[in-house]
Design an enzyme around this catalytic site. Sequence first.
Site, short mmCIF file in Angstrom:
data_model
loop_
_atom_site.label_atom_id
_atom_site.label_comp_id
_atom_site.label_asym_id
_atom_site.label_seq_id
_atom_site.Cartn_x
_atom_site.Cartn_y
_atom_site.Cartn_z
N LYS A 97 9.00 105.68 20.16
CA LYS A 97 8.47 106.93 20.70
C LYS A 97 8.57 106.86 22.22
O LYS A 97 8.30 105.80 22.81
CB LYS A 97 7.01 107.08 20.26
CG LYS A 97 6.35 108.38 20.72
CD LYS A 97 4.93 108.48 20.19
CE LYS A 97 4.27 109.81 20.56
NZ LYS A 97 2.90 109.92 20.00
N SER B 148 1.97 114.06 17.43
CA SER B 148 2.94 114.14 18.50
C SER B 148 4.15 113.22 18.26
O SER B 148 5.14 113.36 18.96
CB SER B 148 2.28 113.77 19.83
OG SER B 148 1.81 112.43 19.78
N SER C 293 -1.54 111.29 15.52
CA SER C 293 -0.11 111.45 15.78
C SER C 293 0.83 110.50 15.06
O SER C 293 2.04 110.68 15.13
CB SER C 293 0.15 111.35 17.29
OG SER C 293 -0.19 112.55 17.89
N1 GLN Z 1 -3.00 116.53 17.83
C1 GLN Z 1 -3.86 115.71 18.62
C2 GLN Z 1 -3.76 116.13 20.07
O1 GLN Z 1 -3.05 117.01 20.34
C3 GLN Z 1 -3.52 114.27 18.44
C4 GLN Z 1 -2.37 113.80 19.26
C5 GLN Z 1 -2.17 112.31 19.20
O2 GLN Z 1 -2.67 111.63 18.31
N2 GLN Z 1 -1.45 111.80 20.19
O3 GLN Z 1 -4.40 115.63 20.91
#
Ligand code: GLN
Length: 488
Positions: free
Chosen positions: A79, A154, A178
Site C-alpha cells: 500500500k 482505504s 481499511s
Molecule cells: N473508512 C475509515 C476512514 O475513512 C477507515 C480508514 C482506514 O482504516 N484507514 O477513516
Amino acid sequence: MSAPLHDLGVAELARRLKTKEVSAEETAKHFLARGQAHASLGAYLATDEAVTLAQARAADARIAGGDTAPLLGVPIAHKDVFVTKDFPSTAGSKMLEGYRSPFDATVVRKLAEAGAVTLGKLNCDEFAMGSSNENSAYAPVKNPWDTSRIPGGSSGGSAVAVAARLVPAATGTDTGGSIRQPASFCGITGIKPTYGRASRYGMIAYASSLDQAGPMARSAQDCALLLSALCGPDPDRDSTSLDLPAEDFTRELDGPIAGLRIGVPKEFFGAGLADDVRAAIDAALKQYQQLGARLVEISLPRTELAIPVYYIIAPAEASSNLSRFDGVKFGHRAKQHGDLLDMYRKTRAEGFGDEVKARIMIGTYVLSHGYYDAYYLQAQKIRRMIADDFQNAFKDCDVIAGPVAPTVAWKLGEHASDPVADYLADIFTLPGSLAGLPGMSIPVGFGAAGMPVGLQLIGNYFKEGQLLNAAHRFQQATDFHLRKPEGF
Ligand code: GLN
C-alpha cells in the site's frame, strides 16, 4: 496441467521457489506482466521493473545459497502508505507526488528480510482516509468483480491486486477498517493485528492511536505467513510497538475449533444490515456450527457510538499528523507564493484533496480551546467504554463474528453527494479499531449482483493465532476464498 503461477497462494509459491521448480525472476516477470495487462483496474501507483527484477535475482541468489527465509522470491506489493526507498511513496496524495523516502518502513524491511520481492506500490485513499478508494488523488480503483463498483477503502489497491491475481499478497493498513472492508468487498482475506503488533515506523501517519499494518492475501494461511514476518517489536523506532517477540502465526492454524464459542453481537444484525449480506453471514455462522463451534448471543451496546467517536478522534489525530506537510520538508511546495505564511497556505490548498481538508478542519475544531472537552475528551471516554464492552463480551465467547460492512460494494460515484454515507458504512469495523483489537475478514459468499461478502472475526488482544485458526478451518471446509472474478 498445473495451475498458472498467479493462481498459486503464497504458501505454495514459496514451496515451488524453494525447490527451484520456478525462479523468483520468472515469477516476478509473470506478475509484472499481469499488472500491466490489467492496468485499467488502477491498482498500482508505481512499478519499476528494474528494481523488482534486481530484488528477484537477489532472492534467487539467496535460494541458491541455501537461505531458508520463509518468503524467498514471493512477490508482494505495498500500500502506498508505507515508505520505500526504491519506489515513490505518495499515500495517494498530490502532496507527496514523486516523493522518495530515504528509508524503508519497518514492515517493508521485515518482509524484504523474509525474502519477499516488491512489485510496486498500490493505490489507496488519500492518507488512508476513505471507504471506497475514490479519495485517491490519482485514480479510482475498480473492483474486478464488477468494474463499475468500488473496491472498498482505504486499501483498495491492495484488495484489487490480490483479488485480480496481480500479486499473491499485499500489505494494507487499517485505522478504522481499511484492511477488513476492502478485503470483504473484493472477496479476499485480510487481517489487522492487535494495535502495536506491527511497527508504524515508515507508515505515513493518519491517526496514530489507531493505525495498524497487516497483510491481505487470498487465504488465512497466506495471511499467517505474512503476519509472522511483518510483526515484532521496534523499540528504537516506534515506541507504541508492543514488546512481544515475533510469533509464528501459522502454528495454530490446524488446531481443532470444536467447542469454540463464537459471540454474535446482536447490534451487528439490526435494520441497517442488507438482506443479501445477512443471508451470507447467517450461512457462514451455520457452517461454523457444523464445524463444532457454538454460537453465543452477545451485546456490544455502544456499537452506534463508534461512528461519532471515531470521526472525532481520527480527524483530531490526522489534523496534528498532517501539519508536517507544510511545503518545507516534504513533497509539494506551491510555485507561486508571497511570504512564508502564504507559502504554507497555498501549498496545503494545492496539495490536499477535499476529504483530507474536511478532516483537518474537523480535527482542528474538536481540538480547539472550548471544544476539546465537549468533543475530544468525551470521545476518548466513550472509546474506553467501547473497549470495556468488548472485554465484557469476551467473558462469554472466544471470538466475535458478524458482518464487515452493511452492504456489498457500492457503485463508483454512488455516495458522491452524501459523504456521510461512507462514514456510516464503517459501523461494524470501527468498534474493534477503537478498542485496538485484532480483526479479520474472510470471504463467505456472494450477495446481490454477485458481489463478495466477508465475515468479520474479531479476537481478544494478541489472539491473532486463534482468529487465523478459526478462519483457516472455515477455508478448509469451503471454497469461497478460491473463487475469482471472471476474466482474471
Ligand atoms: N473508512 C475509515 C476512514 O475513512 C477507515 C480508514 C482506514 O482504516 N484507514 O477513516
